[in-house]
Design a protein around this motif. Structure first.
Motif, PDB file in Angstrom:
ATOM      1  N   TRP A  64       0.893  -0.896  -0.082  1.00  0.00           N
ATOM      2  CA  TRP A  64       0.209  -0.111   0.076  1.00  0.00           C
ATOM      3  C   TRP A  64       0.966   1.400   0.031  1.00  0.00           C
ATOM      4  N   MET A 109      -3.892   0.023  -6.950  1.00  0.00           N
ATOM      5  CA  MET A 109      -4.097   0.219  -5.461  1.00  0.00           C
ATOM      6  C   MET A 109      -4.651  -1.099  -5.003  1.00  0.00           C
ATOM      7  N   THR A 111      -6.794  -3.208  -2.505  1.00  0.00           N
ATOM      8  CA  THR A 111      -8.227  -3.153  -2.077  1.00  0.00           C
ATOM      9  C   THR A 111      -8.154  -3.590  -0.472  1.00  0.00           C
ATOM     10  N   GLY A 180     -10.111   3.138  -1.888  1.00  0.00           N
ATOM     11  CA  GLY A 180      -9.398   3.076  -3.234  1.00  0.00           C
ATOM     12  C   GLY A 180     -10.306   3.900  -4.231  1.00  0.00           C
TER      13      GLY A 180
END
Length: 496
Positions: A64, A109, A111, A180
């Motif tokens: 992340w 990105m 989740t 997100g």
């Protein structure tokens, strides 16, 4: 033995310390079981060893950060307990199929997933797909329908800073990142209307002038526009004399249980926006981020999670806890340019709403307040002058922060809609002049941007207040011109 409680405890313990050395002895002490028993139960319930789970969580959270920040790979590796880039790369590739450099360049990105009942976190990217799908890391599900505790880990911190000082758009940006969604602070400011606001209460020196809720004449309108920036429907609950604490608790628990943070006003301190990221004891205890959580005047009712979330049991007793806003509602189409421009014009338009001068008319109210010598007596106590400085400083912050991001947003629109570019650039140029006047001409006279005694004394000097009155007139002129360009653009955009 209800193993759900034990596994929930492990998941919570690990996720709140994922960037640290995990003290397993402390985990054993807090759960009351031996480390061998914890490892055995965890493996039987989840199908994976505890050590592997810890490493998966570190890799997921590191992934992340690789996509959400520009921090170096080495810095991220060290933060998550790896001895160097080489070791981190080897482990990262084992779990994701990519080196950290490849992942940063190619992946989308990650989740969010339910780690266990009541605990949420970043999904571990699936091997070999560049992170376009997430590997579900849910490790345990309880048969219990009603939860007493739920925590969403990884919600970005809500804090004042150089990048933004308007709490509601800051919260929108934080929740959007967690969910997100591609909504940065500039978009949240402009599409909520907050970037175009300016308000001054003519009845008194009002420390609440700066609150984004006053952007439009209907207080709910800024919430509606803010949720549209997230492409969400507005679902909210207001506190009325009939509202019970249980009503707020049910609202919060439903949203958190579904994996969605809640935007609230109040909870800690004044009725400014904050983010609720979890609850305990069925909602009696709340946790999250609030820009006021570390202010010394609120420390008597606040504790902190290991990861920095506030913890408070006294949120309902705070009379400024007034509103809850859901972030997981049905999706809507993005705001069209015409809608954004109409909202901007609505916020900028000079008008009175009760005792509040709004938009361009607020400049006159600000100037008149500064020119009222009886409000700045020579023998004034410092507390009175601090109140004046706070309101003056909030006006500067509101305009400096707002107009800067309004101009930035309009230039983005110009890149998307070349036919409108001349008018958009002209409006942006006028808006940009306002923070320039504040930072280059007003703040130096005060002696800096701080709100200390020196700045307070400088504001009280008659010659400085008269100088500021002239600067305010100039800022008003730039807003009037921007408003004119925006009104013209509203007509032009219909032809696109």
């Amino acid at each position: 033995m209800n193993y759900y409680i034990l596994v929930w405890s492990v998941c919570t313990f690990v996720e709140s310390r994922v960037r640290e050395e995990i003290p397993l002895e402390e985990l054993a002490r807090q759960t009351g079981f031996s480390l061998a028993h914890i490892r055995d139960v965890f493996r039987k319930c989840t199908g994976k060893p505890l050590a592997r789970y810890v490493q998966e969580r570190r890799i997921a959270n590191a992934a992340w950060e690789l996509l959400d920040t520009d921090r170096t790979i080495l810095d991220i590796a060290v933060d998550y307990g790896f001895s160097g880039r080489t070791v981190f790369t080897r482990v990262f590739r084992r779990y994701t199929g990519y080196t950290p450099s490849q992942f940063r360049a190619e992946a989308s990105m990650p989740t969010r997933v339910r780690l266990c009942a009541g605990v949420y976190g970043v999904a571990l990217p699936k091997r070999g797909d560049g992170g376009n799908e997430s590997c579900a890391t849910e490790v345990f599900e309880s048969n219990t329908q009603k939860q007493d505790n739920a925590i969403l880990y990884g919600v970005p911190k809500v804090v004042y800073g150089q990048d933004g000082c308007t709490p509601f758009p800051i919260c929108i940006h934080s929740c959007a990142k967690y969910l997100g969604l591609c909504v940065d602070y500039t978009r949240a400011m402009a599409e909520s209307g907050a970037a175009f606001r300016f308000v001054w209460n003519t009845a008194c020196w009002d420390g609440g002038n700066v609150d984004a809720v006053y952007t439009f004449d209907d207080p709910a309108e800024v919430f509606r526009c803010g949720m549209r920036a997230m492409e969400r429907e507005l679902k909210f609950m207001s506190r009325t004399p009939e509202t019970k604490k249980g009503d707020f608790m049910d609202f919060i628990c439903r949203e958190i249980d579904a994996g969605n943070p809640v935007i609230a006003r109040g909870i800690i301190g004044p009725p400014e926006a904050c983010v609720i990221t979890g609850y305990r004891d069925g909602g009696n205890v709340l946790m999250g981020w609030n820009v006021f959580q570390e202010y010394p005047e609120y420390q008597g009712c606040v504790r902190f999670e290991k990861n920095g979330y506030f913890i408070t049991e006294n949120w309902w007793e705070n009379p400024d806890t007034t509103t809850l806003i859901a972030t997981g509602t049905g999706t809507l189409l993005p705001l069209a340019p015409e809608e954004v421009l109409r909202n901007a014009a609505k916020a900028l338009e000079g008008r009175m709403c009760g005792t509040y001068a709004k938009g361009i008319l607020a400049y006159d109210a600000w100037r008149n307040a500064l020119l009222c010598d009886r409000d700045f007596p020579a023998d004034a106590v410092i507390s009175l002058l601090v109140e004046r400085m706070m309101c003056h400083g909030d006006a500067m912050d509101s305009l400096s922060d707002g107009r800067r991001h309004a101009a930035k947003y309009l230039r983005r629109l110009a890149a998307q809609y070349p036919a409108l570019a001349p008018g958009l650039h002209a409006a942006a140029g006028e808006l940009d002049r306002i923070p320039e006047i504040i930072w280059k001409e007003m703040i130096p006279v005060l002696g800096g941007w701080e709100r200390g005694e020196m700045q307070t004394r400088q504001l009280s000097r008659p010659e400085n207040r008269r100088l500021f009155a002239g600067l305010i007139e100039r800022m008003k002129t730039h807003d009037e011109r921007a408003y004119g360009y925006i009104c013209e653009l509203i007509e032009e955009v219909k032809t696109i």
